[in-house]
Structures are given as structure tokens and as C-alpha cells.
Design an enzyme around this catalytic site. Sequence first.
Site, mmCIF file in Angstrom:
data_model
loop_
_atom_site.group_PDB
_atom_site.id
_atom_site.type_symbol
_atom_site.label_atom_id
_atom_site.label_comp_id
_atom_site.label_asym_id
_atom_site.label_seq_id
_atom_site.Cartn_x
_atom_site.Cartn_y
_atom_site.Cartn_z
ATOM 1 N N ILE A 1 0.844 -1.196 0.000
ATOM 2 C CA ILE A 1 0.000 0.000 0.000
ATOM 3 C C ILE A 1 0.877 1.244 0.000
ATOM 4 O O ILE A 1 0.629 2.187 -0.760
ATOM 5 C CB ILE A 1 -0.977 0.002 1.195
ATOM 6 C CG1 ILE A 1 -2.048 -1.078 1.004
ATOM 7 C CG2 ILE A 1 -1.625 1.383 1.353
ATOM 8 C CD1 ILE A 1 -2.962 -1.259 2.196
ATOM 9 N N TYR B 1 2.217 1.645 -3.522
ATOM 10 C CA TYR B 1 1.222 2.084 -4.503
ATOM 11 C C TYR B 1 0.710 3.489 -4.239
ATOM 12 O O TYR B 1 0.524 4.269 -5.170
ATOM 13 C CB TYR B 1 0.032 1.114 -4.549
ATOM 14 C CG TYR B 1 0.349 -0.166 -5.274
ATOM 15 C CD1 TYR B 1 0.869 -0.163 -6.556
ATOM 16 C CD2 TYR B 1 0.125 -1.390 -4.677
ATOM 17 C CE1 TYR B 1 1.164 -1.337 -7.223
ATOM 18 C CE2 TYR B 1 0.415 -2.579 -5.328
ATOM 19 C CZ TYR B 1 0.937 -2.536 -6.604
ATOM 20 O OH TYR B 1 1.230 -3.709 -7.262
ATOM 21 N N GLU B 2 0.450 3.820 -3.001
ATOM 22 C CA GLU B 2 -0.100 5.124 -2.676
ATOM 23 C C GLU B 2 0.965 6.214 -2.690
ATOM 24 O O GLU B 2 0.684 7.343 -3.056
ATOM 25 C CB GLU B 2 -0.779 5.093 -1.297
ATOM 26 C CG GLU B 2 -1.989 4.188 -1.210
ATOM 27 C CD GLU B 2 -3.202 4.712 -1.946
ATOM 28 O OE1 GLU B 2 -3.276 5.922 -2.258
ATOM 29 O OE2 GLU B 2 -4.102 3.893 -2.222
ATOM 30 N N GLY B 3 2.183 5.848 -2.255
ATOM 31 C CA GLY B 3 3.221 6.856 -2.079
ATOM 32 C C GLY B 3 2.904 7.702 -0.851
ATOM 33 O O GLY B 3 1.735 7.865 -0.496
ATOM 34 N N ARG C 1 -1.765 -2.497 -9.631
ATOM 35 C CA ARG C 1 -2.301 -2.814 -8.302
ATOM 36 C C ARG C 1 -3.257 -3.994 -8.365
ATOM 37 O O ARG C 1 -3.204 -4.902 -7.541
ATOM 38 C CB ARG C 1 -2.995 -1.578 -7.730
ATOM 39 C CG ARG C 1 -3.344 -1.706 -6.271
ATOM 40 C CD ARG C 1 -3.791 -0.376 -5.714
ATOM 41 N NE ARG C 1 -3.847 -0.413 -4.273
ATOM 42 C CZ ARG C 1 -3.764 0.654 -3.518
ATOM 43 N NH1 ARG C 1 -3.620 1.848 -4.059
ATOM 44 N NH2 ARG C 1 -3.831 0.548 -2.205
#
Length: 144
Positions: free
Chosen positions: A11, A14-16, A131
Site C-alpha cells: 500500500i 502504490y499510494e506513495g 495494483r
Amino acid sequence: MKSSEILIKKIAEYEGMRLESYLCPAKKWTIGFGHTKGVKPGQKITEAQAWLLLRGDLLPCEQYVNGLGVCKTQGNFDALVDFAYNAGQGKLASSTLLRKIRAGASESEIRNEFSRWVYSNGVKLNGLVKRRQWEADRFFEKEA
């Protein structure tokens, strides 16, 4: 079950981590690792706050997925928690993906359902393609 460290790291990847609020592709004010509740323009947080928000945001997703009663493995759980975190519990609840999982559909059918969730406001996003591929792979990962 609880989110694995594998999921939490994914997460974060993917989110940064963003320590200042920004408008995400879904047109929601966002901060940290995808946190949206109560976020306002110009808001700033620390790295420690970003991690706390992420872990707090995962709790309702974990509770929801645990309540579904469909997870047999940590991989199943992580994949569905990530989906719920990213797309929302309501989207998972009403999805053909969940219906197929409950019905015991084939791996290819379930993988196909993950791959349908790659759009934001009608635009296909490469990040969502990656993702969803990770979620499908994690869902079917054989436990060590």
C-alpha cells in the site's frame, strides 16, 4: 485476520507518501498514504502521522473483510483489504468480484474481475492495472 507487513508495504508503495494534501485522480483531497477523511487543501502532516493514519484507515477494511467470511488464506485477506482500501468497501460489497469469490468461481474468472477495476473517472490508470494484478496474484498466492 490482520493486514500483513507485505500488504502494508505494498500500500505504501502504490499510494506513495505525501506529507502535504493533494487532489487525487478521483478528485478527493488526500494525504499520507491515501488518507482522505477530513483532509483539506494546504494540510501538512509528519511521516509518523502518515503511518498512523494508514494503520487506522486499514482497521475498518480489515473488519469488513473479516466479516465477509470468504478468506481462507492471508493472501485472500490482503488482496481484499487492499481492494477495499483503494476502491472502497461499498464497491467491494456490490462487486461481481465478491459474488464470484462467494460462488467459488475459477481462478481465471476471479482474476478477470480484479482486472476490471482499473479506471478512475473513466480513465484507465497504469497504477491501478499494476495494483489489481498484484491483488489477483496475492489472492491466489500459495502459502509458504
